[in-house]
Design a protein around this motif. Structure first.
Motif, PDB file in Angstrom:
ATOM      1  N   GLU A   1       0.838  -1.185   0.000  1.00  0.00           N
ATOM      2  CA  GLU A   1       0.000   0.000   0.000  1.00  0.00           C
ATOM      3  C   GLU A   1       0.882   1.247   0.000  1.00  0.00           C
ATOM      4  O   GLU A   1       1.851   1.338   0.747  1.00  0.00           O
ATOM      5  N   GLY A   2       0.572   2.187  -0.863  1.00  0.00           N
ATOM      6  CA  GLY A   2       1.349   3.413  -0.969  1.00  0.00           C
ATOM      7  C   GLY A   2       2.369   3.400  -2.083  1.00  0.00           C
ATOM      8  O   GLY A   2       2.956   4.450  -2.386  1.00  0.00           O
ATOM      9  N   ASP A   3       2.627   2.228  -2.697  1.00  0.00           N
ATOM     10  CA  ASP A   3       3.545   2.172  -3.832  1.00  0.00           C
ATOM     11  C   ASP A   3       2.997   2.987  -4.997  1.00  0.00           C
ATOM     12  O   ASP A   3       1.783   3.008  -5.252  1.00  0.00           O
ATOM     13  N   VAL A   4       3.894   3.640  -5.725  1.00  0.00           N
ATOM     14  CA  VAL A   4       3.547   4.226  -7.013  1.00  0.00           C
ATOM     15  C   VAL A   4       3.767   3.137  -8.062  1.00  0.00           C
ATOM     16  O   VAL A   4       4.882   2.638  -8.221  1.00  0.00           O
ATOM     17  N   LEU A   5       2.692   2.746  -8.759  1.00  0.00           N
ATOM     18  CA  LEU A   5       2.746   1.619  -9.687  1.00  0.00           C
ATOM     19  C   LEU A   5       2.894   2.116 -11.116  1.00  0.00           C
ATOM     20  O   LEU A   5       2.121   2.972 -11.579  1.00  0.00           O
ATOM     21  N   VAL A   6       3.884   1.560 -11.806  1.00  0.00           N
ATOM     22  CA  VAL A   6       4.154   1.925 -13.191  1.00  0.00           C
ATOM     23  C   VAL A   6       4.094   0.655 -14.025  1.00  0.00           C
ATOM     24  O   VAL A   6       4.810  -0.312 -13.750  1.00  0.00           O
ATOM     25  N   GLY A   7       3.241   0.650 -15.040  1.00  0.00           N
ATOM     26  CA  GLY A   7       3.130  -0.503 -15.924  1.00  0.00           C
ATOM     27  C   GLY A   7       3.785  -0.215 -17.261  1.00  0.00           C
ATOM     28  O   GLY A   7       3.433   0.764 -17.935  1.00  0.00           O
ATOM     29  N   ALA A   8       4.775  -1.029 -17.619  1.00  0.00           N
ATOM     30  CA  ALA A   8       5.462  -0.895 -18.902  1.00  0.00           C
ATOM     31  C   ALA A   8       4.911  -1.951 -19.855  1.00  0.00           C
ATOM     32  O   ALA A   8       5.031  -3.150 -19.596  1.00  0.00           O
ATOM     33  N   ASP A   9       4.256  -1.491 -20.913  1.00  0.00           N
ATOM     34  CA  ASP A   9       3.694  -2.375 -21.925  1.00  0.00           C
ATOM     35  C   ASP A   9       2.786  -3.424 -21.278  1.00  0.00           C
ATOM     36  O   ASP A   9       1.852  -3.080 -20.557  1.00  0.00           O
ATOM     37  N   ARG A  10       3.059  -4.713 -21.471  1.00  0.00           N
ATOM     38  CA  ARG A  10       2.160  -5.754 -20.970  1.00  0.00           C
ATOM     39  C   ARG A  10       2.145  -5.827 -19.441  1.00  0.00           C
ATOM     40  O   ARG A  10       1.220  -6.397 -18.857  1.00  0.00           O
ATOM     41  N   GLY A  11       3.147  -5.255 -18.795  1.00  0.00           N
ATOM     42  CA  GLY A  11       3.126  -5.193 -17.345  1.00  0.00           C
ATOM     43  C   GLY A  11       1.961  -4.374 -16.823  1.00  0.00           C
ATOM     44  O   GLY A  11       1.439  -4.637 -15.738  1.00  0.00           O
ATOM     45  N   ALA A  12       1.530  -3.370 -17.595  1.00  0.00           N
ATOM     46  CA  ALA A  12       0.352  -2.591 -17.205  1.00  0.00           C
ATOM     47  C   ALA A  12      -0.897  -3.457 -17.233  1.00  0.00           C
ATOM     48  O   ALA A  12      -1.772  -3.335 -16.360  1.00  0.00           O
ATOM     49  N   LEU A  13      -0.996  -4.344 -18.221  1.00  0.00           N
ATOM     50  CA  LEU A  13      -2.145  -5.253 -18.304  1.00  0.00           C
ATOM     51  C   LEU A  13      -2.180  -6.186 -17.107  1.00  0.00           C
ATOM     52  O   LEU A  13      -3.255  -6.469 -16.559  1.00  0.00           O
ATOM     53  N   PHE A  14      -1.020  -6.671 -16.682  1.00  0.00           N
ATOM     54  CA  PHE A  14      -0.945  -7.532 -15.495  1.00  0.00           C
ATOM     55  C   PHE A  14      -1.552  -6.821 -14.290  1.00  0.00           C
ATOM     56  O   PHE A  14      -2.337  -7.415 -13.532  1.00  0.00           O
ATOM     57  N   LEU A  15      -1.220  -5.562 -14.092  1.00  0.00           N
ATOM     58  CA  LEU A  15      -1.743  -4.814 -12.951  1.00  0.00           C
ATOM     59  C   LEU A  15      -3.248  -4.589 -13.075  1.00  0.00           C
ATOM     60  O   LEU A  15      -4.007  -4.822 -12.128  1.00  0.00           O
ATOM     61  N   VAL A  16      -3.689  -4.123 -14.236  1.00  0.00           N
ATOM     62  CA  VAL A  16      -5.103  -3.813 -14.428  1.00  0.00           C
ATOM     63  C   VAL A  16      -5.961  -5.057 -14.257  1.00  0.00           C
ATOM     64  O   VAL A  16      -7.019  -5.021 -13.607  1.00  0.00           O
ATOM     65  N   ASP A  17      -5.528  -6.178 -14.827  1.00  0.00           N
ATOM     66  CA  ASP A  17      -6.317  -7.410 -14.754  1.00  0.00           C
ATOM     67  C   ASP A  17      -6.397  -7.977 -13.339  1.00  0.00           C
ATOM     68  O   ASP A  17      -7.210  -8.861 -13.072  1.00  0.00           O
ATOM     69  N   ARG A  18      -5.541  -7.491 -12.427  1.00  0.00           N
ATOM     70  CA  ARG A  18      -5.581  -7.951 -11.044  1.00  0.00           C
ATOM     71  C   ARG A  18      -6.122  -6.884 -10.102  1.00  0.00           C
ATOM     72  O   ARG A  18      -5.916  -6.959  -8.895  1.00  0.00           O
ATOM     73  N   GLY A  19      -6.807  -5.915 -10.674  1.00  0.00           N
ATOM     74  CA  GLY A  19      -7.528  -4.949  -9.867  1.00  0.00           C
ATOM     75  C   GLY A  19      -6.755  -3.727  -9.446  1.00  0.00           C
ATOM     76  O   GLY A  19      -7.243  -2.930  -8.635  1.00  0.00           O
ATOM     77  N   PHE A  20      -5.555  -3.525  -9.980  1.00  0.00           N
ATOM     78  CA  PHE A  20      -4.754  -2.348  -9.648  1.00  0.00           C
ATOM     79  C   PHE A  20      -4.913  -1.290 -10.740  1.00  0.00           C
ATOM     80  O   PHE A  20      -5.128  -1.619 -11.906  1.00  0.00           O
TER      81      PHE A  20
END
Length: 217
Positions: free
Chosen positions: A21-40
């Protein structure tokens, strides 16, 4: 402030344990999809997005707080380096630690390039580490010692990232070193073990890659 970059290499549910909690999350290419698909909701999603479908790209765009896409050909940096440079440019909040997930995988050219990004962080004075399912990588130079905590990883291996690393001293390890020198091509630093809850690595000159690793369960 801790920034976490999720890139498009090997990712799995193990990576969720690295998010706080509190992390700044950065998604690079398909890494962004990994985050979004898991509710982030990534604070930033960026890259050329050449590894996702049109539908996946829409999910990334709508599920991220910020979104930046670039041409997959007319660019000089990999998506992971683009993400890291974006992080280092931030001032509010300014990063003091960066964790890189999904930056290792079957493309060894990308994997090695991403390991070299640890030097960029080191030179910027920002703590950095790379984590995958069975490994955690740190880079240390002579400016300050590196303290490693005992974790689920069984081994600690030391590999030079410069031609020569001098003045290596280890405390808290099964195989201690005192003012030792390692050069590229030596395997002396492979498979050491922490004896204490923490171990310290000091060196005088050079760049030393410290890899905490474990076998697959």
């Amino acid at each position: 402030m801790r920034y976490v970059i999720c890139s498009g290499g090997q990712l799995g549910d193990w990576a969720l344990a690295e998010l706080r909690e509190g992390d700044v999350l950065v998604g690079a290419d398909r890494g962004a999809l990994f985050l979004v698909d898991r509710g982030f909701s990534p604070d930033m999603a960026l890259g050329d997005f050449d590894s996702v479908s049109a539908g996946e790209l829409m999910r990334i765009r709508t599920g991220s707080r910020r979104f930046e896409a670039c041409d997959p050909i007319a660019k000089d940096w990999t998506d992971t380096e683009m993400a890291l440079r974006w992080v280092l440019a931030q001032q509010d909040p300014k990063p003091d630690e960066v964790v890189l997930l999904g930056v290792l995988g079957s493309r060894w050219d990308h994997s090695l390039a991403n390991i070299h990004l640890l030097r960029v962080l080191l030179e910027a004075g920002v703590r950095g580490r790379i984590v995958d399912e069975t490994n955690e990588l740190h880079l240390v130079d002579g400016s300050m010692p590196l303290t490693l905590a005992r974790t689920r990883h069984t081994y600690v291996s030391l590999l030079p990232l410069s031609l020569e690393v001098t003045g290596i001293t280890l405390n808290g390890f099964q195989y201690p070193l005192l003012d030792a020198t390692l050069t590229i091509g030596q395997s002396l630093g492979i498979s050491n073990v922490l004896l204490e809850q923490t171990g310290t690595i000091r060196l005088r000159d050079g760049l030393l890659l410290a890899i905490q690793s474990m076998d697959y369960p």
